[in-house]
Scaffold this motif. Structure first.
Motif, PDB file in Angstrom:
ATOM      1  N   ARG A 113       0.858  -1.183   0.000  1.00 51.71           N
ATOM      2  CA  ARG A 113       0.000   0.000   0.000  1.00 51.71           C
ATOM      3  C   ARG A 113       0.898   1.238   0.000  1.00 51.71           C
ATOM      4  O   ARG A 113       1.756   1.393   0.854  1.00 51.71           O
ATOM      5  N   VAL A 114       0.660   2.087  -0.993  1.00 50.42           N
ATOM      6  CA  VAL A 114       1.402   3.339  -1.108  1.00 50.42           C
ATOM      7  C   VAL A 114       0.372   4.450  -1.058  1.00 50.42           C
ATOM      8  O   VAL A 114      -0.544   4.485  -1.880  1.00 50.42           O
ATOM      9  N   SER A 115       0.528   5.329  -0.135  1.00 48.97           N
ATOM     10  CA  SER A 115      -0.437   6.372   0.184  1.00 48.97           C
ATOM     11  C   SER A 115      -1.714   5.688   0.653  1.00 48.97           C
ATOM     12  O   SER A 115      -1.839   4.463   0.564  1.00 48.97           O
ATOM     13  N   PRO A 116      -2.663   6.424   1.124  1.00 52.45           N
ATOM     14  CA  PRO A 116      -3.839   5.777   1.712  1.00 52.45           C
ATOM     15  C   PRO A 116      -4.667   4.947   0.747  1.00 52.45           C
ATOM     16  O   PRO A 116      -5.331   4.007   1.156  1.00 52.45           O
ATOM     17  N   ASP A 117      -4.636   5.251  -0.548  1.00 50.15           N
ATOM     18  CA  ASP A 117      -5.593   4.600  -1.424  1.00 50.15           C
ATOM     19  C   ASP A 117      -5.013   3.828  -2.604  1.00 50.15           C
ATOM     20  O   ASP A 117      -5.769   3.364  -3.452  1.00 50.15           O
ATOM     21  N   LEU A 118      -3.706   3.667  -2.698  1.00 50.17           N
ATOM     22  CA  LEU A 118      -3.120   2.919  -3.811  1.00 50.17           C
ATOM     23  C   LEU A 118      -2.511   1.616  -3.307  1.00 50.17           C
ATOM     24  O   LEU A 118      -1.674   1.624  -2.407  1.00 50.17           O
ATOM     25  N   GLU A 119      -2.926   0.516  -3.908  1.00 53.88           N
ATOM     26  CA  GLU A 119      -2.425  -0.806  -3.527  1.00 53.88           C
ATOM     27  C   GLU A 119      -1.820  -1.464  -4.751  1.00 53.88           C
ATOM     28  O   GLU A 119      -2.288  -1.257  -5.875  1.00 53.88           O
ATOM     29  N   HIS A 126       0.365  -5.099  -6.449  1.00 51.88           N
ATOM     30  CA  HIS A 126       0.989  -6.414  -6.336  1.00 51.88           C
ATOM     31  C   HIS A 126       2.442  -6.161  -5.947  1.00 51.88           C
ATOM     32  O   HIS A 126       3.038  -5.174  -6.386  1.00 51.88           O
ATOM     33  N   VAL A 127       3.011  -7.038  -5.178  1.00 50.50           N
ATOM     34  CA  VAL A 127       4.412  -6.884  -4.792  1.00 50.50           C
ATOM     35  C   VAL A 127       5.289  -6.804  -6.044  1.00 50.50           C
ATOM     36  O   VAL A 127       6.199  -5.982  -6.122  1.00 50.50           O
ATOM     37  N   PRO A 167      12.738  -2.707  -8.067  1.00 51.31           N
ATOM     38  CA  PRO A 167      11.592  -3.071  -7.222  1.00 51.31           C
ATOM     39  C   PRO A 167      11.502  -2.129  -6.016  1.00 51.31           C
ATOM     40  O   PRO A 167      12.513  -1.790  -5.402  1.00 51.31           O
ATOM     41  N   LEU A 168      10.298  -1.684  -5.721  1.00 58.51           N
ATOM     42  CA  LEU A 168      10.066  -0.770  -4.595  1.00 58.51           C
ATOM     43  C   LEU A 168       9.232  -1.514  -3.563  1.00 58.51           C
ATOM     44  O   LEU A 168       8.018  -1.554  -3.639  1.00 58.51           O
ATOM     45  N   ASP A 169       9.937  -2.111  -2.618  1.00 59.69           N
ATOM     46  CA  ASP A 169       9.236  -2.880  -1.586  1.00 59.69           C
ATOM     47  C   ASP A 169       9.417  -2.200  -0.243  1.00 59.69           C
ATOM     48  O   ASP A 169       9.789  -1.032  -0.171  1.00 59.69           O
ATOM     49  N   GLU A 170       9.170  -2.932   0.818  1.00 60.42           N
ATOM     50  CA  GLU A 170       9.256  -2.344   2.152  1.00 60.42           C
ATOM     51  C   GLU A 170      10.671  -1.928   2.552  1.00 60.42           C
ATOM     52  O   GLU A 170      10.852  -1.225   3.536  1.00 60.42           O
ATOM     53  N   ALA A 202       5.249   5.511  -9.827  1.00 60.90           N
ATOM     54  CA  ALA A 202       6.151   5.285  -8.703  1.00 60.90           C
ATOM     55  C   ALA A 202       7.601   5.469  -9.148  1.00 60.90           C
ATOM     56  O   ALA A 202       7.974   5.074 -10.258  1.00 60.90           O
ATOM     57  N   TYR A 203       8.410   6.053  -8.267  1.00 59.14           N
ATOM     58  CA  TYR A 203       9.826   6.307  -8.551  1.00 59.14           C
ATOM     59  C   TYR A 203      10.664   5.942  -7.332  1.00 59.14           C
ATOM     60  O   TYR A 203      10.222   6.110  -6.196  1.00 59.14           O
ATOM     61  N   CYS A 204      11.884   5.482  -7.588  1.00 56.30           N
ATOM     62  CA  CYS A 204      12.848   5.317  -6.501  1.00 56.30           C
ATOM     63  C   CYS A 204      13.346   6.718  -6.115  1.00 56.30           C
ATOM     64  O   CYS A 204      13.155   7.691  -6.855  1.00 56.30           O
TER      65      CYS A 204
END
Length: 137
Positions: free
Chosen positions: A21-27, A29-30, A41-44, A55-57
């Motif tokens: 989940r990125v920001s309150p409303d965007l989900e 797939h890993v 890859p942008l993970d935890e 999405a950006y690094c």
């Protein structure tokens, strides 16, 4: 909420046991949450930045959208000291007179013409560049 969420990256249903989940409303797939520019890859374990739904690094976000030095055009790091003149921002070492190269320090008088800084000795009282005498041999 697996099975109910839609991936912001591919648009498909997220059936996986985990989602990001990125920001309150965007989900996402890993596997879908990757930097738009470099594909990292942008993970935890990695900072993620969003702009216009993409999405950006951290590195690419700073390079593309970060404030850049008005002199050298390089991005700033969080530890850089900066100088400001009107709406321009400079690295401390780039805040120099365009005519003589002298570094300008806080409290120094200067003139700003476009992106060119001029120290007091190199600008006239009306803001135009003063003529400099050539060095004698």
């Amino acid at each position: 909420r697996p099975g109910l969420a839609l991936c912001a990256g591919c648009g498909g249903r997220i059936q996986d046991p985990f989602l990001l989940r990125v920001s309150p409303d965007l989900e996402w797939h890993v596997a879908c949450l990757k930097c738009t520019e470099c594909g990292q890859p942008l993970d935890e374990t990695c900072t993620c930045f969003l702009r216009d739904g993409k999405a950006y690094c951290k590195r690419d976000y700073s390079r593309l959208f970060g404030i850049k030095c008005a002199q050298c055009r390089a991005a700033f790091s969080s530890s850089d000291l900066v100088m400001r003149a009107r709406d321009h921002v400079y690295h401390l070492e780039c805040f120099r007179c365009a005519a003589c190269g002298r570094q300008l320090l806080p409290g120094d008088q200067f003139c700003l013409r476009d992106r060119d800084l001029l120290c007091r000795a190199d600008h006239g009282h009306d803001g135009t560049a003063a003529a400099r005498s050539p060095a004698l041999p």
